[in-house]
Design a protein around this motif. Structure first.
Motif, PDB file in Angstrom:
ATOM      1  N   HIS A 103    -115.185-115.753  37.218  1.00 40.85           N
ATOM      2  CA  HIS A 103    -116.107-114.657  36.918  1.00 40.85           C
ATOM      3  C   HIS A 103    -115.301-113.356  36.922  1.00 40.85           C
ATOM      4  CE1 HIS A 103    -119.729-117.158  37.502  1.00 40.85           C
ATOM      5  NE2 HIS A 103    -119.016-117.749  38.442  1.00 40.85           N
ATOM      6  N   PHE A 104    -115.533-112.510  35.908  1.00 40.93           N
ATOM      7  CA  PHE A 104    -114.830-111.242  35.820  1.00 40.93           C
ATOM      8  C   PHE A 104    -115.743-110.093  36.247  1.00 40.93           C
ATOM      9  CE2 PHE A 104    -112.806-114.007  32.579  1.00 40.93           C
ATOM     10  CZ  PHE A 104    -111.555-114.093  33.173  1.00 40.93           C
ATOM     11  N   ASP A 105    -115.138-108.929  36.453  1.00 42.17           N
ATOM     12  CA  ASP A 105    -115.848-107.770  36.996  1.00 42.17           C
ATOM     13  C   ASP A 105    -116.303-106.864  35.848  1.00 42.17           C
ATOM     14  OD1 ASP A 105    -116.753-105.501  38.307  1.00 42.17           O
ATOM     15  OD2 ASP A 105    -115.156-105.516  39.804  1.00 42.17           O
ATOM     16  N   LEU A 106    -117.575-106.943  35.523  1.00 41.08           N
ATOM     17  CA  LEU A 106    -118.116-106.160  34.419  1.00 41.08           C
ATOM     18  C   LEU A 106    -118.009-104.663  34.688  1.00 41.08           C
ATOM     19  CD1 LEU A 106    -119.556-106.406  31.674  1.00 41.08           C
ATOM     20  CD2 LEU A 106    -121.719-106.359  32.913  1.00 41.08           C
ATOM     21  N   ALA A 107    -118.232-104.254  35.932  1.00 44.62           N
ATOM     22  CA  ALA A 107    -118.205-102.835  36.277  1.00 44.62           C
ATOM     23  C   ALA A 107    -116.827-102.212  36.041  1.00 44.62           C
ATOM     24  CB  ALA A 107    -118.622-102.637  37.733  1.00 44.62           C
ATOM     25  N   ARG A 108    -115.790-103.045  36.052  1.00 49.26           N
ATOM     26  CA  ARG A 108    -114.428-102.562  35.829  1.00 49.26           C
ATOM     27  C   ARG A 108    -113.986-102.748  34.374  1.00 49.26           C
ATOM     28  NH1 ARG A 108    -111.056-105.746  40.164  1.00 49.26           N
ATOM     29  NH2 ARG A 108    -109.325-104.680  39.105  1.00 49.26           N
ATOM     30  N   GLY A 109    -114.921-103.092  33.506  1.00 45.37           N
ATOM     31  CA  GLY A 109    -114.604-103.241  32.097  1.00 45.37           C
ATOM     32  C   GLY A 109    -113.882-104.527  31.754  1.00 45.37           C
ATOM     33  N   ALA A 145    -111.428-105.791  26.942  1.00 44.73           N
ATOM     34  CA  ALA A 145    -111.764-104.756  25.964  1.00 44.73           C
ATOM     35  C   ALA A 145    -112.179-103.446  26.619  1.00 44.73           C
ATOM     36  CB  ALA A 145    -112.869-105.258  25.039  1.00 44.73           C
ATOM     37  N   GLY A 146    -113.103-103.507  27.559  1.00 45.67           N
ATOM     38  CA  GLY A 146    -113.652-102.293  28.141  1.00 45.67           C
ATOM     39  C   GLY A 146    -112.719-101.575  29.080  1.00 45.67           C
ATOM     40  N   ALA A 147    -111.680-102.258  29.558  1.00 45.41           N
ATOM     41  CA  ALA A 147    -110.740-101.654  30.502  1.00 45.41           C
ATOM     42  C   ALA A 147    -109.445-101.203  29.841  1.00 45.41           C
ATOM     43  CB  ALA A 147    -110.424-102.650  31.619  1.00 45.41           C
ATOM     44  N   ARG A 148    -109.269-101.498  28.531  1.00 45.02           N
ATOM     45  CA  ARG A 148    -108.030-101.193  27.807  1.00 45.02           C
ATOM     46  C   ARG A 148    -106.845-101.924  28.433  1.00 45.02           C
ATOM     47  NH1 ARG A 148    -109.047 -96.354  29.805  1.00 45.02           N
ATOM     48  NH2 ARG A 148    -106.829 -96.011  30.205  1.00 45.02           N
ATOM     49  N   GLN A 149    -107.085-103.117  28.937  1.00 48.59           N
ATOM     50  CA  GLN A 149    -106.057-103.810  29.709  1.00 48.59           C
ATOM     51  C   GLN A 149    -105.642-105.139  29.092  1.00 48.59           C
ATOM     52  OE1 GLN A 149    -107.940-104.098  33.572  1.00 48.59           O
ATOM     53  NE2 GLN A 149    -106.965-102.225  34.306  1.00 48.59           N
ATOM     54  N   VAL A 150    -104.446-105.561  29.473  1.00 48.96           N
ATOM     55  CA  VAL A 150    -103.963-106.906  29.225  1.00 48.96           C
ATOM     56  C   VAL A 150    -103.729-107.533  30.594  1.00 48.96           C
ATOM     57  CG1 VAL A 150    -102.160-108.324  28.188  1.00 48.96           C
ATOM     58  CG2 VAL A 150    -102.849-106.180  27.090  1.00 48.96           C
ATOM     59  N   ALA A 151    -104.252-108.737  30.788  1.00 52.09           N
ATOM     60  CA  ALA A 151    -104.186-109.371  32.106  1.00 52.09           C
ATOM     61  C   ALA A 151    -103.807-110.832  31.961  1.00 52.09           C
ATOM     62  CB  ALA A 151    -105.527-109.238  32.828  1.00 52.09           C
ATOM     63  N   GLN A 152    -103.359-111.415  33.067  1.00 49.82           N
ATOM     64  CA  GLN A 152    -103.081-112.843  33.146  1.00 49.82           C
ATOM     65  C   GLN A 152    -104.083-113.491  34.080  1.00 49.82           C
ATOM     66  OE1 GLN A 152     -99.011-113.510  34.374  1.00 49.82           O
ATOM     67  NE2 GLN A 152     -98.323-113.729  32.261  1.00 49.82           N
ATOM     68  N   VAL A 153    -104.625-114.632  33.641  1.00 50.55           N
ATOM     69  CA  VAL A 153    -105.518-115.428  34.467  1.00 50.55           C
ATOM     70  C   VAL A 153    -104.805-116.753  34.730  1.00 50.55           C
ATOM     71  CG1 VAL A 153    -107.797-116.469  34.686  1.00 50.55           C
ATOM     72  CG2 VAL A 153    -107.524-114.336  33.406  1.00 50.55           C
ATOM     73  N   SER A 154    -104.475-117.011  35.984  1.00 50.74           N
ATOM     74  CA  SER A 154    -103.706-118.195  36.332  1.00 50.74           C
ATOM     75  C   SER A 154    -104.592-119.435  36.297  1.00 50.74           C
ATOM     76  CB  SER A 154    -103.111-118.043  37.735  1.00 50.74           C
ATOM     77  OG  SER A 154    -104.126-118.225  38.716  1.00 50.74           O
ATOM     78  N   PRO A 155    -103.992-120.643  36.252  1.00 49.81           N
ATOM     79  CA  PRO A 155    -104.798-121.865  36.297  1.00 49.81           C
ATOM     80  C   PRO A 155    -105.684-121.956  37.533  1.00 49.81           C
ATOM     81  CG  PRO A 155    -102.580-122.366  35.564  1.00 49.81           C
ATOM     82  CD  PRO A 155    -102.571-120.930  36.009  1.00 49.81           C
ATOM     83  N   ARG A 156    -105.330-121.245  38.590  1.00 49.36           N
ATOM     84  CA  ARG A 156    -106.152-121.230  39.813  1.00 49.36           C
ATOM     85  C   ARG A 156    -107.247-120.164  39.760  1.00 49.36           C
ATOM     86  NH1 ARG A 156    -101.914-122.129  44.874  1.00 49.36           N
ATOM     87  NH2 ARG A 156    -101.086-124.144  44.177  1.00 49.36           N
ATOM     88  N   GLY A 157    -107.243-119.354  38.713  1.00 51.78           N
ATOM     89  CA  GLY A 157    -108.299-118.356  38.564  1.00 51.78           C
ATOM     90  C   GLY A 157    -107.936-116.972  39.053  1.00 51.78           C
TER      91      GLY A 157
END
Length: 318
Positions: A40-46, A65-77
């Motif tokens: 589950h991601f944090d909607l309030a943080r975009g 999109a809403g945070a202007r960010q690029v992130a990594q999501v590991s296999p563990r979440g």
């Protein structure tokens, strides 16, 4: 962010039509199994995942999109932010169609370099960005500020990137070194009918494949020695199609249908069936990826405003 989105075209009549368009095929029970929400991601943080590129170990590189960010999501979440792109001076209010700055398409090169699209409505930031492993984002190709760069695909053989502009109805091409993009195709089948046209992109079996969100179509454009061949409409009646992925070497496709909160399985003959839906936890799915028989579906919750998430499922190969 949510208040801003509610006043944009995301809640306009165009998307209302997408939301209310019924699926054109019945559910294909058993084709996709064991769907479950893994993150589950944090909607309030975009943290609205817009697009995904998988690393060899199953790590997902995603654009928020809403945070202007690029992130990594590991296999563990576990989620780790790799970069935040600079905010436009005007806040992004002039971003076409959406009126907020957003990171969109992403692809991953073999050496781990990420290429990311950014739409801001400003000439100084809109375009193609590169993030080398451990490095900082740098824009390597400018794109028109009055467009909305969205889907992104890489042809590793020619080192060419293809960019879908959903507002201008154009597919651009540019080398991985950057430079001035070329309008590779401006075929009428790429145009919108009022909101967003050409969206998701893939290079597959000698062609660039594209989805058109407004028209609900899957298009195949043959690669003719680097030039665009004649557009072929390969599937229709896919209201709100966003990103998609091929299930193997053939032309069978899994596609995210954003407004209807569904995933469709599209056969090579163009017929399709719905294999995942709102009851599985989808919240405006935006992107799909496959690793083996594992299906990754990211939802941005643009309209539901409830639970941006990552759904995992198993694909039964036929």
């Amino acid at each position: 962010m949510l208040r801003k989105l509610s006043t944009t075209a995301l809640s306009a009549a165009v998307l209302t039509a997408v939301l209310t368009t019924p699926a054109s095929a019945s559910t294909a029970a058993g084709t996709v199994s064991d769907p479950h929400i893994a993150v589950h991601f944090d909607l309030a943080r975009g943290q609205m995942p817009e697009n995904v590129a998988l690393a060899p170990d199953g790590t997902a590189d995603v654009t928020f999109a809403g945070a202007r960010q690029v992130a990594q999501v590991s296999p563990r979440g576990t989620t780790r932010v790799l970069a935040t792109l600079p905010a436009p001076a005007d806040g992004g209010v002039n971003t076409p169609a959406l009126h907020f700055p957003l990171t969109t398409g992403i692809v991953r090169d073999q050496d781990g370099t990420l290429y990311v699209l950014y739409a801001t409505g400003t000439a100084d930031l809109t375009g193609l960005w590169r993030i080398r492993p451990g490095g900082t984002p740098e824009r390597i190709a400018a794109l028109p500020a009055d467009g909305l760069p969205n889907g992104l695909a890489l042809d590793p053989r020619t080192r060419t990137l293809y960019i879908a502009d959903s507002v201008l109805g154009t597919i651009w091409s540019v080398g991985t070194a950057g430079g001035t993009p070329t309008a590779w195709s401006t075929a009428p089948e790429l145009a919108s009918t009022g909101f967003l046209g050409v969206n998701g992109l893939k290079v597959h079996n000698g062609a660039v494949w594209a989805g058109n969100l407004d028209r609900g179509t899957v298009l195949r454009i043959p690669l003719r020695h680097g030039r665009a061949g004649r557009v072929q409409v390969r599937a229709t009646d896919l209201a709100g199609i966003d990103d998609f992925a091929f299930t193997g070497r053939g032309d069978r496709i899994l596609a995210a249908l954003n407004g209807p909160d569904t995933v469709a399985l599209i056969q090579p003959d163009g017929s399709h069936s719905i294999v995942l839906g709102p009851g599985d936890g989808l919240q405006n799915p935006t992107s799909i990826a496959l690793r083996g028989d594992t299906v990754y579906v990211f939802s941005a919750a643009y309209l539901t405003a409830k639970d941006p998430n990552l759904l995992l499922a198993r694909l039964r190969h036929q």
